[in-house]
Scaffold this motif. Structure first.
Motif, mmCIF file in Angstrom:
data_model
loop_
_atom_site.group_PDB
_atom_site.id
_atom_site.type_symbol
_atom_site.label_atom_id
_atom_site.label_comp_id
_atom_site.label_asym_id
_atom_site.label_seq_id
_atom_site.Cartn_x
_atom_site.Cartn_y
_atom_site.Cartn_z
ATOM 1 N N UNK A 291 0.832 -1.201 0.000
ATOM 2 C CA UNK A 291 0.000 0.000 0.000
ATOM 3 C C UNK A 291 0.870 1.256 0.000
ATOM 4 N N UNK A 292 1.908 1.247 0.825
ATOM 5 C CA UNK A 292 2.807 2.407 0.868
ATOM 6 C C UNK A 292 3.592 2.531 -0.433
ATOM 7 N N UNK A 293 3.968 1.412 -1.012
ATOM 8 C CA UNK A 293 4.725 1.452 -2.273
ATOM 9 C C UNK A 293 3.946 2.163 -3.372
ATOM 10 N N UNK A 294 2.622 2.034 -3.342
ATOM 11 C CA UNK A 294 1.796 2.657 -4.378
ATOM 12 C C UNK A 294 1.881 4.175 -4.369
ATOM 13 N N UNK A 295 2.202 4.764 -3.221
ATOM 14 C CA UNK A 295 2.177 6.232 -3.121
ATOM 15 C C UNK A 295 3.550 6.839 -2.874
#
Length: 912
Positions: free
Chosen positions: A410-414
């Motif tokens: 999830x963090x990688x996406x942003x």
């Protein structure tokens, strides 16, 4: 006859009028008590299935059960599956009697409320939103009377609304209240009219037009039917660009037009400061009719008037954030995946540091939904929000591998790989989540593509210049070769050296890198130098900790020529001025002596530096965090210097006893002192004092065991006159410690045995058992409770003793009650009616035993030896492990119904 008949009819009419008045008065009384008949507040953990969906035994696995539309479930937890999707763990009805089970359902399949957007279709256009109610000040027969009653309530004007009821009356609402708080607020309010109440508004059929100073009738009466009126309103609404037409459509009862009007005037000029109230009023009109947009507009303004009714009725409000209206209005919006609603719901949930698991799970999923709906900064808060979920699960828990991967993904996406930069989301949280995932998947299946994805981000981050990514990569020995990890460590050091605004990881690079890598040596040297400085100078507990940590750092540098001898450094930190290094130096000397029995000293140091001399230097007989008194006493004892060891124990424990101003969390010196005195058969009075001091402290690992020592002294009369009652109390404290959750299972066994022995010897019972256990039945139940706790602590003798106690008690060998037991079906047919033995027992099994959770069982033994067992768990009554509808009282008789057999088990006291 005719006269008589006329008189009779006249009399009948008069009686009918009188009866009508009475009926109306009854109706009025009932109606004024509506605040007592509101629907129950739906707790945060209660959710609904709005369309049929399957429930799984594990996240993302095969369906185990089908849940029907409209079913109510209880939220227990939230997690992620291997498919990277979030799932609620729920408690649901299986459909077999009243049995319930736990399963997993995708988060998006669970809602707070169902059919919210359809409420106007059922004619409830002005019903208060779920979990809220209208604060009704008065009901009048005329509009004129209503407006007159509204004048003295001008402080409520911003949130005031008025409605026409189905019976023709008018109701003045002062605003919305949270149903949870409505009773409290009505009870505390001092300036409300006498018959004020809280109503759901189901009886409201028309909203009156709110003008600047009064309410007026709308134009509803000029339409032949409701459908004609709403059709006219829709025609007005279609005339785009005209806010006036939107207001007219709203006044005609079209809820979505009210939302549109609130939106149209949301940002217009507000010279008189009434716009927030006006927007809130019309937005609520839309919201009450099921228009999510209206709910969102009402809660989105920081200056909304949603809480005006509460804060005016009770000055300053109730002071409880859970009593607000705003979070309740956010729930339907969040169900509809409206980002703003979810954010506001999250802000109103789990607002304190220790939320319940249901609160933490709700807060997390609200933020996750907002994140998925396009609010990037909400995505940044998601990992921390999940941290509260893990925390709420209890001590010693951590996120699962699947959870770590999903949060990292999830963090990688942003985020953007590379060093931390202003206004750009840093990937460090993703690195750490992926690290934890990779550490848990050392030999993953080849089909798991998540491994490559996690490794890919770490490699990209390191290449892009992020030292945190390089450091993580250096420690994952199962996923990169030594060559690659050495390269990552070297790059991390180089990146930190080149940064002007250094990443926080650069301050502890020696800890972050794998110390066994050759390229990590420079960072290890920096770490070692820092630890040495702390070891030599810090007077707090950090000092001795740094000395100990320096040994580990030294081990990775010992093969180089860069570092002086570790024992020399520690010796310099073990003297009259500084004792930080004494304990660590003593440990090194002891280890060398063990490995080389020929010597007990370091060849590099002065021959006088022996283990005992180091420990004596470090023992100050006080509470210095670097003190070596415990080790000194142990070493003296091992060397046969009993008196010297006893002297150290006496002085050091004596200092603790004298100077303790709170319950200490570390009482090992006193516990060991008591044990040593007992082992040497000396100083019994001191041993009792020391063990009782340790027993009454809050040492997680030792306090219960110290209670047992005290019990042994009292029971055996060591140095004192035996006192079996004090022994029993000490054993009870060791089994059920008053300050700690830990248990000494042997103390439980001893306590249970003493109670049974006292029961068998009534003459001595009073002198043995605690004062609150003089009843023989209570004594045996307490013995069972003790054995059960000892069994949970893996004392097999306690398990055996409890099983034997149940057998013997069932045979009538111990005190019990005699009751009438009956089994009957729903028609009243009796299948068995016998006299039973009744007693209370404790015997945890399965999950309860794993949770170390005791539950009191009510045991009923039939004449043939069969048992019926009833107990309550988490508010639910179970009969022979089958969930019942609860305890039912019929006079003095208690009954529990088995929904599977459709028979009830009933217990009645015996007739005198």
């Amino acid at each position: 006859m005719m006269i008589c008949r006329v008189i009779s009819i006249s009399r009948i009419k008069k009686e009918a009028v009188r009866l009508l008045v009475l009926l109306l008065s009854v109706f009025t009384v009932t109606h004024s008590a509506l605040s007592q008949n509101l629907p129950p507040y739906q707790e945060l953990s209660t959710r609904h299935i709005c369309e049929a969906t399957s429930v799984m035994a594990a996240p993302g696995k095969s369906p185990a059960h089908m849940l029907k539309s409209g079913e109510e479930v209880r939220l227990k937890d939230v997690t992620f599956g291997a498919d990277n999707l979030p799932y609620f763990a729920i408690d649901y009805a299986t459909g077999t009697g009243l049995q319930r089970a736990t399963g997993f359902v995708p988060v998006e399949k669970i809602s707070h409320f169902c059919d919210f957007t359809k409420r106007s279709d059922s004619g409830h256009s002005f019903q208060a939103p779920p979990n809220t109610c209208h604060l009704i000040a008065v009901k009048t027969d005329t509009l004129t009377a209503l407006n007159k009653q509204a004048v003295p309530l001008k402080e409520y004007r911003p949130s005031m609304a008025a409605y026409r009821l189905a019976d023709g009356q008018y109701a003045l609402s002062l605003g919305l209240l949270n149903i949870r708080a409505s009773g409290n607020i009505l009870g505390r309010a001092s300036d409300l009219p006498e018959n004020s109440e809280c109503s759901t508004g189901t009886e409201f059929i028309e909203a009156l037009v709110k003008n600047e100073k009064e309410f007026s009738e709308g134009e509803n009466d000029r339409f032949a039917s409701v459908s004609d009126r709403l059709a006219a309103a829709r025609n007005l609404m279609e005339q785009t660009g005209d806010a006036a037409n939107l207001k007219k459509a709203c006044d005609l009862g079209l809820n979505e037009a009210c939302s549109s009007y609130a939106e149209a005037i949301y940002n217009i000029e507000d010279p008189d400061g009434t716009l927030p109230a006006k927007v809130t009023h019309y937005a609520l009109m839309g919201c009450m009719g099921g228009d999510i947009r209206g709910c969102q507009l009402a809660i989105n303004r920081t200056d909304n008037t949603l809480e005006n009714a509460q804060f005016r009725a009770v000055e300053g409000g109730t002071g409880n954030a859970e009593d607000l209206v705003l979070p309740e209005l956010a729930k339907p919006g969040c169900d509809a995946r409206q980002a703003v609603s979810c954010i506001l719901l999250a802000r109103g949930t789990a607002t304190y540091t220790k939320p319940t698991l249901a609160e933490a799970a709700s807060n997390f999923t609200a933020k996750l939904t907002a994140c998925r709906s396009g609010i990037a900064w909400a995505c940044e808060e998601v990992p921390d929000a999940f941290g509260y979920v893990v925390q709420a699960r209890g001590e010693y828990t951590s996120a699962t591998a699947d959870e770590n991967y999903s949060l990292g993904s999830l963090t990688e996406e942003i985020c953007t790989p590379g060093p931390k930069q202003p206004n750009i989301v840093h990937c460090k949280p993703a690195y750490y989540k992926y690290r934890d995932f990779l550490q848990a998947n050392k030999t993953p299946p080849l089909t798991d593509t998540r491994i490559a994805k996690a490794k890919g981000l770490l490699e990209r981050g390191c290449i892009a210049g992020d030292p945190a990514a390089c450091a993580v990569q250096s420690k994952l020995t199962d996923h990169w070769s030594a060559e690659d990890r050495n390269a990552a460590a070297a790059r991390a050091i180089k990146l930190c050296a080149g940064q002007s605004d250094k990443d926080s990881i650069c301050d502890n690079l020696g800890v972050a890198l794998d110390p066994n890598l050759e390229t990590a040596k420079p960072a290890q040297r920096t770490l070692y130098d820092t630890l040495v400085m702390t070891c030599m100078t810090d007077k707090t507990s950090n000092g001795p900790q740094a000395c100990s940590a320096a040994v580990s750092a030294y081990a990775s540098l010992e093969s180089t020529d860069q570092v002086h001898n570790i024992e020399t450094m520690l010796a310099n930190a073990c003297n009259n001025e500084n004792i930080n290094g004494c304990q660590t130096l003593a440990s090194l000397i002891a280890t060398k002596a063990q490995n080389n029995p020929e010597t007990n000293q370091s060849p590099e140091e002065n021959k006088s530096v022996t283990l005992l001399s180091v420990l004596r230097t470090g023992c100050r007989f006080d509470d210095n965090p670097a003190s070596t008194c415990l080790s000194l006493a142990d070493s003296l004892s091992s060397a046969g210097e009993v008196n010297a060891a006893m002297d150290v124990y006496t002085k050091t424990c004596g200092y603790q006893v004298t100077h303790a101003n709170e319950r200490l969390a570390d009482v090992r010196i006193c516990y060991d002192a008591a044990k040593f005195a007992l082992s040497q058969k000396t100083r019994y009075a001191s041993a009792l004092q020391w063990s009782e001091f340790a027993c009454n402290s809050a040492d997680l690992g030792l306090s219960p065991y110290a209670c047992k020592l005290a019990g042994n002294i009292y029971a055996s009369g060591l140095g004192i006159e035996a006192d079996l009652q004090k022994a029993a109390i000490a054993y009870r404290n060791g089994c059920f410690h008053p300050y700690m959750k830990t248990t000494d299972g042997e103390a439980c066994l001893k306590y249970g045995n003493m109670l049974l022995e006292a029961h068998d010897n009534p003459d001595s019972a009073a002198s043995v058992t605690p004062d609150d256990l003089q009843n023989s039945g209570d004594m045996i139940s307490e013995a069972s409770r003790a054995y059960d706790m000892g069994c949970m602590d893996n004392i097999e003798q306690a398990c055996q003793a409890n099983r034997k106690l149940l057998t013997d008690w069932s045979k009538g060998l111990y005190s019990h009650n005699r009751v009438q037991c009956r089994v009957e079906d729903d028609r009243g047919s009796v299948y068995s009616d016998k006299i039973c033995r009744e007693f209370s027992f404790y015997q945890a099994d399965g999950q309860l035993k794993e949770e170390r959770r005791q539950i009191r069982l009510e045991v009923y033994v039939w004449p043939d030896g069969d048992r019926s067992v009833v107990y309550q768990r988490d508010g639910t009554w179970l009969l022979n492990e089958v969930t019942t509808a609860g305890l039912r009282h019929v006079d003095a008789t208690k009954c529990w119904r088995n929904p599977v057999s459709k028979r009830s088990f009933c217990v009645s006291p015996l007739q005198e």
